[in-house]
Design a protein around this motif. Structure first.
Motif, PDB file in Angstrom:
ATOM      1  N   VAL A 214      -3.548   5.885 -10.826  1.00  0.00           N
ATOM      2  CA  VAL A 214      -3.584   6.183  -9.401  1.00  0.00           C
ATOM      3  C   VAL A 214      -4.951   6.783  -9.091  1.00  0.00           C
ATOM      4  CG1 VAL A 214      -2.527   7.464  -7.502  1.00  0.00           C
ATOM      5  CG2 VAL A 214      -1.108   6.655  -9.410  1.00  0.00           C
ATOM      6  N   LEU A 215      -5.606   6.300  -8.062  1.00  0.00           N
ATOM      7  CA  LEU A 215      -6.862   6.891  -7.606  1.00  0.00           C
ATOM      8  C   LEU A 215      -6.540   7.986  -6.596  1.00  0.00           C
ATOM      9  CD1 LEU A 215      -9.969   7.005  -7.361  1.00  0.00           C
ATOM     10  CD2 LEU A 215      -9.779   5.246  -5.576  1.00  0.00           C
ATOM     11  N   VAL A 216      -7.031   9.197  -6.852  1.00  0.00           N
ATOM     12  CA  VAL A 216      -6.878  10.316  -5.926  1.00  0.00           C
ATOM     13  C   VAL A 216      -8.271  10.696  -5.454  1.00  0.00           C
ATOM     14  CG1 VAL A 216      -6.129  12.701  -5.609  1.00  0.00           C
ATOM     15  CG2 VAL A 216      -4.789  11.151  -7.056  1.00  0.00           C
ATOM     16  N   THR A 217      -8.556  10.479  -4.183  1.00  0.00           N
ATOM     17  CA  THR A 217      -9.848  10.891  -3.644  1.00  0.00           C
ATOM     18  C   THR A 217      -9.750  12.350  -3.193  1.00  0.00           C
ATOM     19  OG1 THR A 217      -9.508  10.310  -1.305  1.00  0.00           O
ATOM     20  CG2 THR A 217     -10.155   8.523  -2.809  1.00  0.00           C
ATOM     21  N   GLY A 218     -10.876  13.065  -3.303  1.00  0.00           N
ATOM     22  CA  GLY A 218     -10.842  14.493  -3.006  1.00  0.00           C
ATOM     23  C   GLY A 218     -10.090  15.270  -4.072  1.00  0.00           C
ATOM     24  N   ALA A 219     -10.229  14.849  -5.330  1.00  0.00           N
ATOM     25  CA  ALA A 219      -9.435  15.436  -6.418  1.00  0.00           C
ATOM     26  C   ALA A 219      -9.808  16.888  -6.712  1.00  0.00           C
ATOM     27  CB  ALA A 219      -9.583  14.600  -7.690  1.00  0.00           C
ATOM     28  N   ALA A 220     -11.004  17.312  -6.326  1.00  0.00           N
ATOM     29  CA  ALA A 220     -11.391  18.710  -6.517  1.00  0.00           C
ATOM     30  C   ALA A 220     -10.997  19.562  -5.321  1.00  0.00           C
ATOM     31  CB  ALA A 220     -12.895  18.829  -6.762  1.00  0.00           C
TER      32      ALA A 220
ATOM     33  N   ILE B 281     -14.942   1.489  -8.895  1.00  0.00           N
ATOM     34  CA  ILE B 281     -13.881   2.342  -9.446  1.00  0.00           C
ATOM     35  C   ILE B 281     -12.533   1.650  -9.347  1.00  0.00           C
ATOM     36  CG2 ILE B 281     -12.593   4.490  -9.099  1.00  0.00           C
ATOM     37  CD1 ILE B 281     -15.259   5.704  -8.081  1.00  0.00           C
ATOM     38  N   VAL B 282     -12.233   1.102  -8.187  1.00  0.00           N
ATOM     39  CA  VAL B 282     -10.930   0.465  -7.981  1.00  0.00           C
ATOM     40  C   VAL B 282     -10.803  -0.794  -8.840  1.00  0.00           C
ATOM     41  CG1 VAL B 282      -9.433  -0.643  -6.276  1.00  0.00           C
ATOM     42  CG2 VAL B 282     -10.678   1.445  -5.678  1.00  0.00           C
TER      43      VAL B 282
ATOM     44  N   ARG C 190      -4.036   0.240  -8.515  1.00  0.00           N
ATOM     45  CA  ARG C 190      -3.125  -0.452  -7.607  1.00  0.00           C
ATOM     46  C   ARG C 190      -2.532   0.483  -6.551  1.00  0.00           C
ATOM     47  NH1 ARG C 190      -5.762  -3.653  -9.306  1.00  0.00           N
ATOM     48  NH2 ARG C 190      -5.300  -5.450 -10.628  1.00  0.00           N
ATOM     49  N   ARG C 191      -2.661   1.785  -6.757  1.00  0.00           N
ATOM     50  CA  ARG C 191      -2.181   2.754  -5.772  1.00  0.00           C
ATOM     51  C   ARG C 191      -3.283   3.792  -5.533  1.00  0.00           C
ATOM     52  NH1 ARG C 191       2.517   5.141  -8.830  1.00  0.00           N
ATOM     53  NH2 ARG C 191       1.190   4.408 -10.521  1.00  0.00           N
ATOM     54  N   ILE C 192      -3.444   4.169  -4.276  1.00  0.00           N
ATOM     55  CA  ILE C 192      -4.487   5.128  -3.903  1.00  0.00           C
ATOM     56  C   ILE C 192      -3.873   6.221  -3.037  1.00  0.00           C
ATOM     57  CG2 ILE C 192      -6.674   5.477  -2.674  1.00  0.00           C
ATOM     58  CD1 ILE C 192      -7.322   2.522  -3.167  1.00  0.00           C
ATOM     59  N   VAL C 193      -4.197   7.469  -3.365  1.00  0.00           N
ATOM     60  CA  VAL C 193      -3.891   8.599  -2.495  1.00  0.00           C
ATOM     61  C   VAL C 193      -5.236   9.109  -1.986  1.00  0.00           C
ATOM     62  CG1 VAL C 193      -2.792  10.852  -2.263  1.00  0.00           C
ATOM     63  CG2 VAL C 193      -1.826   9.152  -3.829  1.00  0.00           C
ATOM     64  N   HIS C 194      -5.523   8.801  -0.738  1.00  0.00           N
ATOM     65  CA  HIS C 194      -6.850   9.061  -0.170  1.00  0.00           C
ATOM     66  C   HIS C 194      -6.812  10.358   0.630  1.00  0.00           C
ATOM     67  CE1 HIS C 194     -10.597   8.775   1.820  1.00  0.00           C
ATOM     68  NE2 HIS C 194     -10.176   8.153   2.909  1.00  0.00           N
TER      69      HIS C 194
ATOM     70  N   GLU D  74     -11.803  -1.294   2.242  1.00  0.00           N
ATOM     71  CA  GLU D  74     -12.424  -2.500   1.693  1.00  0.00           C
ATOM     72  C   GLU D  74     -12.104  -2.668   0.211  1.00  0.00           C
ATOM     73  OE1 GLU D  74     -14.891  -5.184   2.924  1.00  0.00           O
ATOM     74  OE2 GLU D  74     -13.200  -4.731   4.244  1.00  0.00           O
ATOM     75  N   ALA D  75     -12.159  -1.572  -0.537  1.00  0.00           N
ATOM     76  CA  ALA D  75     -11.829  -1.651  -1.963  1.00  0.00           C
ATOM     77  C   ALA D  75     -10.363  -2.041  -2.149  1.00  0.00           C
ATOM     78  CB  ALA D  75     -12.116  -0.313  -2.634  1.00  0.00           C
ATOM     79  N   ALA D  76      -9.498  -1.521  -1.295  1.00  0.00           N
ATOM     80  CA  ALA D  76      -8.069  -1.833  -1.410  1.00  0.00           C
ATOM     81  C   ALA D  76      -7.799  -3.312  -1.133  1.00  0.00           C
ATOM     82  CB  ALA D  76      -7.271  -0.949  -0.454  1.00  0.00           C
ATOM     83  N   ARG D  77      -8.413  -3.843  -0.089  1.00  0.00           N
ATOM     84  CA  ARG D  77      -8.096  -5.224   0.294  1.00  0.00           C
ATOM     85  C   ARG D  77      -8.656  -6.244  -0.688  1.00  0.00           C
ATOM     86  NH1 ARG D  77     -11.247  -9.104   3.454  1.00  0.00           N
ATOM     87  NH2 ARG D  77     -13.299  -8.294   4.032  1.00  0.00           N
TER      88      ARG D  77
END
Length: 326
Positions: free
Chosen positions: A5-11, A73-74, A80-84, A114-117
């Motif tokens: 899972v990609l988590v943006t803003g992880a810090a 990264i993606v 396949r799943r992103i928490v932005h 764009e990365a998701a699509r």
């Protein structure tokens, strides 16, 4: 273990807690954060150090507005799943620093879309904000997702509503499911120092007076961070149908007056604050109040931590950890 899972803003405050919960249930997590200097980067480093201690966490120090990096990264991580959650936060900061919001909130959101699509992402969960409802008066009913959102009173709110519209268009055009979460006021351990409860605690510890805006007449739907994470994970596990885009309020549904919050904070810290009353600041809204029936129907979401207990937990963390990160 499945795809990470990609988590943006992880810090960030919520990002760290989401990543910890995902790791705890056996997920692999890729986190990205640019560690900007909007507030103390030492606190961000301390948060992410907790995640780096886990073998299934990978950190990328990067900017979500860097579209090629996000794409790599993606694609490279087979995400396949992103928490932005990454964004430039803060209503008041947006008045003096508008282009920070254009880059992080608009260009950054577009990079994620764009990365998701282009990489078969099956669900994008992204952070919106209760600020999209504008300066509504507090009534006996909470804000509902179908209430008007056409009168933002800050640039921050405008960018968050724009992100919702971008996501709706991408879901329609390209078919990947998306869920937007309108966060109400989130608090707890490892929180953001610019938030009122945290700022008041630091000022009280230093023996300084606190400035109470709106002359104390504001109310907020304070939501403890663990409850917020429950909702985020619940939504992540329940994507809309293919091509669907849904927006959910995620809050406590029990608004508390600002002076009542301060009184509770004084009790749990064992301190008393000298209060200087100030008028409402530009961009602030008088009240927030979440109707969470839609999220409850989807996930069974029900906040469990009331304000006093949550502030007691924050006070315990504040006494132990904040001096190290200051």
């Amino acid at each position: 273990m499945g795809d990470p899972v990609l988590v943006t803003g992880a810090a960030g405050f919520i990002g760290m807690h989401v990543a910890e919960r995902l790791l705890a249930r056996g997920e692999a997590v890729i986190g990205i954060d640019n560690f900007n200097a909007y507030y103390d980067t030492g606190l961000k480093e301390a948060r992410v150090a907790r995640l780096l201690a886990r073998p299934d966490f990978i950190l990328v120090r990067g900017d979500i507005a860097d579209a090629p990096q996000v794409m790599d990264i993606v694609r490279g991580g087979k995400v396949r799943r992103i928490v932005h959650l990454a964004a430039q936060a803060g209503v008041r900061y947006s008045i003096d620093n508008p282009f920070a919001y254009e880059r992080s909130n608009l260009a950054g959101h577009l990079s994620i879309l764009e990365a998701a699509r282009h990489n078969a992402v099956t669900h994008l969960v992204y952070a919106s904000s209760s600020s999209v409802y504008g300066a509504r008066p507090l009534t006996g009913e909470g804000f509902r997702e179908d209430d008007p959102t056409v009168s933002p009173v800050s640039l921050y709110a405008a960018t968050k509503r724009a992100c919702e519209l971008l996501s709706a268009s991408y879901a329609h055009l390209y078919g990947f499911p998306q869920s937007g979460l309108r966060f109400f006021t989130v608090y707890g351990p490892w929180g953001r120092p610019d938030m009122a409860y945290f700022r008041f605690a630091e000022q009280m510890r230093r023996g300084e007076p606190i400035e109470v805006y709106g002359e104390g007449r504001m109310a907020r739907d304070f939501t403890y961070v663990d409850d917020i994470v429950d909702g985020i994970i619940g939504v992540l596990d329940r994507p809309p149908a293919q091509g669907g885009h849904e927006v959910y309020n995620i809050g406590d549904s029990h608004p508390v007056g600002l002076l009542d919050m301060i009184s509770t904070l004084e009790d749990v810290l064992g301190m008393r604050a000298e209060k200087i009353m100030r008028p409402m600041q530009a961009g602030d809204v008088p009240a927030t109040y979440a109707d969470i029936s839609k999220l409850h129907a989807l996930t069974g979401y029900k906040p469990r931590v009331m304000l006093r207990e949550g502030l007691e937990r924050f006070a315990g963390w504040f006494a132990r950890y904040r001096p190290r990160a200051a």
